[in-house]
Scaffold this motif. Sequence first.
Motif, PDB file in Angstrom:
ATOM      1  N   PHE A 168     -68.229 -13.120   9.109  1.00  0.00           N
ATOM      2  CA  PHE A 168     -67.063 -12.437   9.668  1.00  0.00           C
ATOM      3  C   PHE A 168     -65.979 -13.435  10.077  1.00  0.00           C
ATOM      4  O   PHE A 168     -64.790 -13.224   9.788  1.00  0.00           O
ATOM      5  CB  PHE A 168     -67.472 -11.577  10.873  1.00  0.00           C
ATOM      6  CG  PHE A 168     -68.121 -10.265  10.506  1.00  0.00           C
ATOM      7  CD1 PHE A 168     -68.496  -9.980   9.205  1.00  0.00           C
ATOM      8  CD2 PHE A 168     -68.366  -9.307  11.484  1.00  0.00           C
ATOM      9  CE1 PHE A 168     -69.097  -8.770   8.869  1.00  0.00           C
ATOM     10  CE2 PHE A 168     -68.968  -8.092  11.166  1.00  0.00           C
ATOM     11  CZ  PHE A 168     -69.333  -7.829   9.856  1.00  0.00           C
ATOM     12  N   THR A 169     -66.362 -14.515  10.749  1.00  0.00           N
ATOM     13  CA  THR A 169     -65.355 -15.492  11.163  1.00  0.00           C
ATOM     14  C   THR A 169     -64.758 -16.206   9.954  1.00  0.00           C
ATOM     15  O   THR A 169     -63.571 -16.539   9.954  1.00  0.00           O
ATOM     16  CB  THR A 169     -65.963 -16.531  12.124  1.00  0.00           C
ATOM     17  OG1 THR A 169     -67.117 -17.122  11.522  1.00  0.00           O
ATOM     18  CG2 THR A 169     -66.348 -15.895  13.442  1.00  0.00           C
ATOM     19  N   THR A 170     -65.563 -16.401   8.912  1.00  0.00           N
ATOM     20  CA  THR A 170     -65.057 -17.042   7.701  1.00  0.00           C
ATOM     21  C   THR A 170     -64.025 -16.161   7.018  1.00  0.00           C
ATOM     22  O   THR A 170     -62.940 -16.625   6.626  1.00  0.00           O
ATOM     23  CB  THR A 170     -66.218 -17.344   6.727  1.00  0.00           C
ATOM     24  OG1 THR A 170     -67.122 -18.257   7.341  1.00  0.00           O
ATOM     25  CG2 THR A 170     -65.706 -17.934   5.429  1.00  0.00           C
ATOM     26  N   VAL A 171     -64.326 -14.881   6.876  1.00  0.00           N
ATOM     27  CA  VAL A 171     -63.382 -13.943   6.251  1.00  0.00           C
ATOM     28  C   VAL A 171     -62.103 -13.853   7.081  1.00  0.00           C
ATOM     29  O   VAL A 171     -60.993 -13.768   6.539  1.00  0.00           O
ATOM     30  CB  VAL A 171     -64.031 -12.555   6.073  1.00  0.00           C
ATOM     31  CG1 VAL A 171     -63.003 -11.528   5.624  1.00  0.00           C
ATOM     32  CG2 VAL A 171     -65.156 -12.625   5.050  1.00  0.00           C
ATOM     33  N   ALA A 172     -62.246 -13.887   8.403  1.00  0.00           N
ATOM     34  CA  ALA A 172     -61.066 -13.847   9.279  1.00  0.00           C
ATOM     35  C   ALA A 172     -60.171 -15.060   9.041  1.00  0.00           C
ATOM     36  O   ALA A 172     -58.937 -14.941   8.983  1.00  0.00           O
ATOM     37  CB  ALA A 172     -61.510 -13.780  10.736  1.00  0.00           C
ATOM     38  N   VAL A 212     -70.214 -19.689   0.268  1.00  0.00           N
ATOM     39  CA  VAL A 212     -69.818 -19.239  -1.074  1.00  0.00           C
ATOM     40  C   VAL A 212     -68.485 -18.499  -0.989  1.00  0.00           C
ATOM     41  O   VAL A 212     -67.606 -18.681  -1.837  1.00  0.00           O
ATOM     42  CB  VAL A 212     -70.905 -18.343  -1.697  1.00  0.00           C
ATOM     43  CG1 VAL A 212     -70.460 -17.801  -3.057  1.00  0.00           C
ATOM     44  CG2 VAL A 212     -72.220 -19.122  -1.848  1.00  0.00           C
ATOM     45  N   ALA A 213     -68.320 -17.681   0.030  1.00  0.00           N
ATOM     46  CA  ALA A 213     -67.047 -16.977   0.226  1.00  0.00           C
ATOM     47  C   ALA A 213     -65.903 -17.978   0.357  1.00  0.00           C
ATOM     48  O   ALA A 213     -64.869 -17.852  -0.312  1.00  0.00           O
ATOM     49  CB  ALA A 213     -67.129 -16.093   1.468  1.00  0.00           C
ATOM     50  N   LYS A 214     -66.083 -18.975   1.196  1.00  0.00           N
ATOM     51  CA  LYS A 214     -65.028 -19.962   1.441  1.00  0.00           C
ATOM     52  C   LYS A 214     -64.675 -20.729   0.170  1.00  0.00           C
ATOM     53  O   LYS A 214     -63.492 -20.851  -0.192  1.00  0.00           O
ATOM     54  CB  LYS A 214     -65.475 -20.931   2.535  1.00  0.00           C
ATOM     55  CG  LYS A 214     -64.456 -22.008   2.885  1.00  0.00           C
ATOM     56  CD  LYS A 214     -64.973 -22.875   4.036  1.00  0.00           C
ATOM     57  CE  LYS A 214     -63.943 -23.927   4.463  1.00  0.00           C
ATOM     58  NZ  LYS A 214     -63.722 -24.938   3.405  1.00  0.00           N
ATOM     59  N   GLU A 215     -65.677 -21.226  -0.528  1.00  0.00           N
ATOM     60  CA  GLU A 215     -65.403 -22.073  -1.696  1.00  0.00           C
ATOM     61  C   GLU A 215     -64.828 -21.277  -2.865  1.00  0.00           C
ATOM     62  O   GLU A 215     -64.007 -21.798  -3.627  1.00  0.00           O
ATOM     63  CB  GLU A 215     -66.667 -22.829  -2.103  1.00  0.00           C
ATOM     64  CG  GLU A 215     -67.102 -23.851  -1.055  1.00  0.00           C
ATOM     65  CD  GLU A 215     -68.063 -24.900  -1.584  1.00  0.00           C
ATOM     66  OE1 GLU A 215     -68.150 -25.078  -2.818  1.00  0.00           O
ATOM     67  OE2 GLU A 215     -68.731 -25.553  -0.749  1.00  0.00           O
ATOM     68  N   THR A 216     -65.230 -20.029  -3.016  1.00  0.00           N
ATOM     69  CA  THR A 216     -64.686 -19.231  -4.124  1.00  0.00           C
ATOM     70  C   THR A 216     -63.256 -18.775  -3.842  1.00  0.00           C
ATOM     71  O   THR A 216     -62.426 -18.741  -4.753  1.00  0.00           O
ATOM     72  CB  THR A 216     -65.577 -18.021  -4.424  1.00  0.00           C
ATOM     73  OG1 THR A 216     -65.827 -17.282  -3.217  1.00  0.00           O
ATOM     74  CG2 THR A 216     -66.905 -18.443  -5.031  1.00  0.00           C
ATOM     75  N   VAL A 217     -62.953 -18.443  -2.600  1.00  0.00           N
ATOM     76  CA  VAL A 217     -61.563 -18.094  -2.256  1.00  0.00           C
ATOM     77  C   VAL A 217     -60.662 -19.314  -2.433  1.00  0.00           C
ATOM     78  O   VAL A 217     -59.548 -19.216  -2.961  1.00  0.00           O
ATOM     79  CB  VAL A 217     -61.477 -17.513  -0.831  1.00  0.00           C
ATOM     80  CG1 VAL A 217     -60.022 -17.411  -0.372  1.00  0.00           C
ATOM     81  CG2 VAL A 217     -62.137 -16.144  -0.776  1.00  0.00           C
ATOM     82  N   GLU A 218     -61.146 -20.478  -2.022  1.00  0.00           N
ATOM     83  CA  GLU A 218     -60.373 -21.712  -2.223  1.00  0.00           C
ATOM     84  C   GLU A 218     -60.160 -22.006  -3.704  1.00  0.00           C
ATOM     85  O   GLU A 218     -59.167 -22.621  -4.093  1.00  0.00           O
ATOM     86  CB  GLU A 218     -61.079 -22.877  -1.535  1.00  0.00           C
ATOM     87  CG  GLU A 218     -60.987 -22.819  -0.012  1.00  0.00           C
ATOM     88  CD  GLU A 218     -61.812 -23.889   0.676  1.00  0.00           C
ATOM     89  OE1 GLU A 218     -62.616 -24.571  -0.021  1.00  0.00           O
ATOM     90  OE2 GLU A 218     -61.672 -24.052   1.907  1.00  0.00           O
TER      91      GLU A 218
END
Length: 274
Positions: free
Chosen positions: A128-132, A103-109
């Motif tokens: 953590f690795t996704t946010v990085a 969800v973090a990845k798709e919403t930032v994109e």
Amino acid sequence: MNINCKGQLLDLKTPKVMGILNLTPDSFFDGGEYLTEKNILLQTEKMLHEGATFVDVGAYSSRPDAQHISEEEELKRIVPIINLLVKKFPEIILSIDTFRSKVAKETVEAGAAMINDISGGSLDEKMFTTVAKLQVPYILMHMKGTPQTMKTENHYQHMLQEIVLYFSEKVKQLRELKVNDVIIDPGFGFAKNTPQNFELMNHLSFLNSLDLPMLVGISRKSMIYKSLNIQPQEALNGTTFLNTVSLLAGVKILRVHDVKEAAECVELYQQLKN
């Protein structure tokens, strides 16, 4: 005390207000109010007009005993709204309230600018690795258990020391991954009962030893309305008081349902400081 949001450097020397936009039918205060595009746009416009620097969008209710929903359902609720808000308000700084890395990845994109994780990376090992990789600011909250179990997880030997240790260990992991902008949230109401919440509030400045900007979210929470024997709808005055206490303790971001009143707190705090 600067954070980088989509290339915009924000100075947190002056505290900021984060408005809450719940896309859930079961949030404790405003569940079900913002399920149509019209209501979402009106509320977002209102919060921005009243002084919100950030709008925090959530599609998974984290109230105690909240219903668990799938990752697919969370994405279905939130991604179209991110697209809608970014199109309508191109300069908006959206924070995403999620503990799931996908969800973090798709919403930032889709255009969001920061991630607000109630679990501090504990509920998704990839967070953590996704946010990085995304290189966005990360709000690291203290919680034990899950929204469904946290009420039974409020056992501490030394609560303040345990919270500081929790943050120290997780910030070390984030720094090793080159996450530059970390904001801490002590997590009022999350694995903490009412006396523990007030103990935490009374020693909030203790967390300044971590030398990181702090966010506090106590808006209309049970520590207020249960203490005053009122309903959440009547808890604005208590919220304003505790937001003021938080500012005096050094908090840099107030996460609130009522932006106008929080922005007025910040303005008066700045006058007092000056």
